[in-house]
Design a protein around this motif. Structure first.
Motif, PDB file in Angstrom:
ATOM      1  N   ARG A   1       0.683  -1.063  -0.091  1.00 22.00           N
ATOM      2  CA  ARG A   1      -0.051  -0.106   0.022  1.00 22.00           C
ATOM      3  C   ARG A   1       0.964   1.364  -0.041  1.00 22.00           C
ATOM      4  O   ARG A   1       0.413   2.507  -0.282  1.00 22.00           O
ATOM      5  N   LYS A   2       2.376   1.099   0.196  1.00 23.33           N
ATOM      6  CA  LYS A   2       3.011   2.210   0.689  1.00 23.33           C
ATOM      7  C   LYS A   2       2.541   3.244   1.645  1.00 23.33           C
ATOM      8  O   LYS A   2       2.570   4.356   1.429  1.00 23.33           O
ATOM      9  N   SER A   3       1.905   2.780   2.491  1.00 22.94           N
ATOM     10  CA  SER A   3       1.269   3.364   3.554  1.00 22.94           C
ATOM     11  C   SER A   3       1.150   2.659   4.841  1.00 22.94           C
ATOM     12  O   SER A   3       1.113   1.406   4.900  1.00 22.94           O
TER      13      SER A   3
ATOM     14  N   TYR B   1       6.914   5.671   4.525  1.00 23.94           N
ATOM     15  CA  TYR B   1       5.938   6.185   4.153  1.00 23.94           C
ATOM     16  C   TYR B   1       5.324   7.140   5.218  1.00 23.94           C
ATOM     17  O   TYR B   1       4.084   7.239   5.323  1.00 23.94           O
TER      18      TYR B   1
ATOM     19  N   SER C   1       2.233   9.398   3.454  1.00 22.13           N
ATOM     20  CA  SER C   1       1.386   8.695   2.911  1.00 22.13           C
ATOM     21  C   SER C   1      -0.066   9.248   3.416  1.00 22.13           C
ATOM     22  O   SER C   1      -1.071   9.279   2.708  1.00 22.13           O
ATOM     23  N   GLU C   2      -0.270   9.634   4.868  1.00 19.98           N
ATOM     24  CA  GLU C   2      -1.274   9.784   5.298  1.00 19.98           C
ATOM     25  C   GLU C   2      -1.867  11.174   4.614  1.00 19.98           C
ATOM     26  O   GLU C   2      -2.833  11.666   4.416  1.00 19.98           O
TER      27      GLU C   2
ATOM     28  N   ARG D   1      -1.007  12.414   1.723  1.00 17.37           N
ATOM     29  CA  ARG D   1      -1.796  12.084   0.597  1.00 17.37           C
ATOM     30  C   ARG D   1      -3.014  11.767   0.511  1.00 17.37           C
ATOM     31  O   ARG D   1      -3.574  11.927  -0.609  1.00 17.37           O
ATOM     32  N   ASN D   2      -3.238  10.987   1.600  1.00 17.00           N
ATOM     33  CA  ASN D   2      -4.732  10.504   1.759  1.00 17.00           C
ATOM     34  C   ASN D   2      -5.844  11.463   2.266  1.00 17.00           C
ATOM     35  O   ASN D   2      -6.951  11.314   2.145  1.00 17.00           O
TER      36      ASN D   2
END
Length: 359
Positions: free
Chosen positions: A250-252, A316, A319-320, A322-323
Motif C-alpha cells: 500500500r506504500k502506507s 511512508y 502517505s497519510e 496524500r490521503n
C-alpha cells in the motif's frame, strides 16, 4: 506428627544454612533457618539430606523428602533486585496495553482498512494456544506433579505465574474484540489471504491432532501443552510478515497503529534489559544459552517493530498526508466539498451536479 522430627540439611558452596540440623516441632510443624550467602548464584537449592524422628533414628514420616527444597538466590545488590522488579512491571504493562491503540484507532476512523487480517487471525490463534498453555500449566495439578515434568524439572518451580495467565487471556480477548471491529467497520476489499488460511489450517490441525492424541493417551497432557507452545512460537515467527508486506504494497501505514508498535518495542526492550540486569546481579547468563528460543523470539519481534517504525516514520511518512482532502486556500473548501459535474445535453443547457443542485 507423633514426635519431633530432625531434618539434616545438605551443605553447599553458595550459602551457609544455620542450624544444619533443624528440629521440626511436632505441634507447630515449623522451624527457622538462617541463610548466609557465600558465593553469588541465581539458583541454589536448600535440600534435606536426611530425615528422622527424634526418638526413632532412621524412620522418616515424609515419603517424598527428595522433592522438598527451597530455591536460594545470592545477589550482588538489593537495589538492583528492586530495579529488576520495576523493569518487569514496565514491560508487563507495556505489552498489556499495546493492544489498545489499534482498537482506539479503528473506533476513531470507523474503519479497519490498513490492518492486516492475516496478522490479526494469526494473533488470535497464537494467543489461544498461549492462553491454554498458561492456564493448564498454572491450574492443572496433574501436569505440575506428573512424573515426566518432575523428571525434566526435578528442582524447578512451574514456569508460569498468575500474571502470565492474566496477560495471555487478556491479549486473546482484545484480539477477538479487534476481530469483531472488522465485521462492523469499513474494511474495503480486505480479507484473509489464501496463504494465511493454509498456514492457519496447518497450525490448527496440528493442535487438534495433538488434543485427540491426548484424549486417547497416546501423548500426555504435558506434551500436549508443549505442542501448543510450539504453535505459539510458529505464529510469532510468521505473523509480522503479512502486516509488513501489506504496508509495503500500500506504500502506507495508515490504519496500522504505530502506538501498538512502540509499546511492543518498549516491552521487548524492557524484557531484554531485565534479563541483562538479572544476569549481572547473579553472574548467571544461562538465559541466553539455556533458553535461546525465548530470547530469539523476543529479538525477532523487536526487529519487526523496527521495520514498522521505519515504514511509518521514514518510508511512508507522507502517505497519510496524500490521503487527506486537498484544501483550496482561496475558498476554504476541500476536494471532498467539490461535487462531480455532469453536463446534460439538449436544449435545456442545464448543468446538473451530482448533488442534484442546478446552476
Amino acid at each position: 506428627l507423633s514426635t519431633d522430627v530432625n531434618l539434616i540439611l545438605k551443605r553447599v558452596d553458595w550459602f551457609d544454612a544455620t542450624p544444619n540440623v533443624v528440629v521440626l516441632d511436632k505441634i507447630a510443624r515449623s522451624a527457622n533457618v538462617s541463610i548466609t550467602g557465600i558465593q553469588i548464584t541465581s539458583h541454589a537449592l536448600l535440600e534435606i539430606k536426611k530425615c528422622e524422628y527424634s526418638d526413632s533414628p532412621g524412620i522418616c514420616p515424609f515419603s517424598e523428602i527428595n522433592r522438598t527444597f527451597a530455591v536460594i538466590s545470592v545477589i550482588h545488590s538489593e537495589s538492583l533486585s528492586v530495579l529488576i522488579i520495576v523493569v518487569g512491571w514496565i514491560y508487563f504493562f507495556a505489552w498489556s496495553i499495546s493492544f489498545y491503540p489499534q482498537i482506539i484507532l479503528n473506533f476513531k476512523r470507523r474503519s479497519v482498512i490498513g490492518l492486516s487480517f492475516d496478522f490479526l487471525f494469526l494473533n488470535i490463534i497464537g494467543f489461544t494456544c498461549y492462553s491454554l498453555y498458561n492456564i493448564l500449566m498454572y491450574f492443572d495439578k496433574n501436569i505440575q506433579v506428573s512424573e515426566i515434568y518432575l523428571q525434566r524439572n526435578p528442582h524447578s518451580l512451574i514456569p508460569v505465574l498468575l500474571n502470565d495467565v492474566i496477560f495471555a487471556v487478556h491479549a486473546l480477548l482484545i484480539c477477538i474484540f479487534t476481530a469483531f471491529q472488522c465485521f462492523i467497520y469499513e474494511r474495503g476489499q480486505q480479507r484473509i489471504s489464501y496463504t494465511c488460511w493454509a498456514l492457519s489450517s496447518s497450525l490448527i490441525g496440528f493442535a487438534l491432532v495433538s488434543f485427540c492424541l491426548t484424549l486417547f493417551d497416546v501423548i500426555n497432557a504435558l506434551q500436549f501443552i508443549t505442542f501448543l507452545s510450539y504453535v505459539k512460537m510458529a505464529v510469532t515467527c510468521s505473523k509480522y510478515f503479512p502486516q509488513a508486506f501489506f504496508n509495503f504494497r500500500r506504500k502506507s501505514t495508515t490504519g496500522w497503529s504505530i502506538g501498538n508498535v512502540l509499546l511492543d518495542f518498549l516491552g521487548g526492550f524492557m524484557d531484554i534489559c531485565q534479563i541483562i540486569l538479572q544476569g549481572a546481579n547473579t553472574d548467571d547468563w544461562s538465559v541466553f544459552t539455556g533458553n535461546p528460543v525465548k530470547f530469539g523470539l523476543g529479538c525477532f519481534s523487536m526487529l519487526f517493530d523496527i521495520v514498522f517504525i521505519v515504514q511509518h516514520y521514514i518510508l511512508y511518512r507522507h502517505s497519510e498526508e496524500r490521503n487527506q482532502p486537498i484544501t483550496n486556500t482561496a475558498t476554504g473548501t476541500t476536494d471532498s466539498d467539490v461535487p462531480e459535474v455532469d453536463i446534460v445535453g439538449g436544449d435545456s443547457d442545464v448543468i446538473r451536479v451530482s448533488s442534484d443542485h442546478e446552476v
